[in-house]
Write an enzyme that holds these catalytic residues in place. Structure first.
Site, PDB file in Angstrom:
ATOM      1  N   ASP A  58       0.634  -0.903  -0.292  1.00  0.00           N
ATOM      2  CA  ASP A  58       0.018   0.054   0.172  1.00  0.00           C
ATOM      3  C   ASP A  58       0.641   1.198  -0.390  1.00  0.00           C
ATOM      4  OD1 ASP A  58      -1.589   1.560   0.120  1.00  0.00           O
ATOM      5  OD2 ASP A  58      -3.033   0.972   2.161  1.00  0.00           O
TER       6      ASP A  58
ATOM      7  N   HIS B 290      -2.579  11.666 -10.316  1.00  0.00           N
ATOM      8  CA  HIS B 290      -4.368  12.062 -10.553  1.00  0.00           C
ATOM      9  C   HIS B 290      -5.266  11.358 -10.148  1.00  0.00           C
ATOM     10  CE1 HIS B 290      -4.443   9.090 -13.368  1.00  0.00           C
ATOM     11  NE2 HIS B 290      -5.343   9.247 -13.831  1.00  0.00           N
TER      12      HIS B 290
END
Length: 227
Positions: free
Chosen positions: A191, A210
């Protein structure tokens, strides 16, 4: 007026694509039975690779993703996102997009195929624009199935690489298990909000930042810097 042109330009491609399909009569040729790409190409006397799924410039995977429910439904609810300031996907599906993909492998496959397709199509321009040979160990953060990293490692045999993404994603990184690449590559699940692999001298984030708001993006970049 650039804003207006950005609307007109892609629309022209959609119209032309539908026009070509209609002009070639593909729907009539298909009929009730499935036909192969080669059969359709022969019947219409066109260039078969242009219609192929496995062509390096194919955009089929993107077409499948952009028409999929997990893109189409949130887009259709854009008004509520603008009105409330809440993400459409989370509002409609009850969880964040990438959490959804963990438990819905069919949707995950559609998304990952599109990401891989995009990486393959961009790879020649990326390699032409940047010299990755200055690095010894490149960590591709959020690198999906590893298409971009595989392209870099194939082009520069002395470079080693690490693919880092969620465990359910990197499980599909078959391209990095090829005999000519595997000895120089690690595949690591994790992660990136918690940490990223250390000891790389080059870190890649390709079409990752983004996806997140500013605070989340800063957390990812901070973890890269810490590593």
């Amino acid at each position: 007026m650039p804003g207006l042109m950005e609307l007109i330009w892609p629309s022209a491609f959609v119209i032309q694509s539908i026009h070509v399909v209609a002009r070639l009569g593909l729907a009539d040729i298909l009929g009730p039975e499935p036909r192969t790409i080669d059969e359709l190409a022969n019947a219409t006397r066109v260039h078969a690779p242009t219609l192929r799924t496995d062509h390096p410039e194919s955009v089929r995977a993107w077409a499948l993703m952009l028409g999929a429910h997990f893109v189409w439904r949130p887009l259709g609810d854009l008004y509520e996102s603008v009105r409330t300031g809440t993400p459409g996907f989370s509002r409609l599906y009850g969880e964040r997009f990438f959490e959804w993909l963990k438990t819905h492998p069919e949707d995950g496959a559609v998304f990952n195929d599109a990401m891989t397709s995009g990486s393959v199509r961009r790879l020649p321009a990326v390699l032409a624009a940047y010299d990755f040979s200055c690095f010894e160990r490149i960590v591709d953060v959020g690198g999906g199935h590893g298409a971009l990293l595989a392209g870099i490692l194939s082009a520069i045999p002395k470079v080693r690489g690490v693919l880092y993404d969620l465990p359910n994603v990197v499980a599909g990184a078959e391209v990095l298990r090829a005999p000519e690449i595997a000895p120089r590559c690690e595949i690591v699940g994790g992660d990136f909000f918690k940490s990223v692999p250390a000891d790389g001298d080059g870190y890649i984030l390709s079409r990752v930042i983004h996806d997140w708001d500013d605070d989340a993006a800063l957390k990812i970049l901070h973890n890269c810097r810490e590593a």
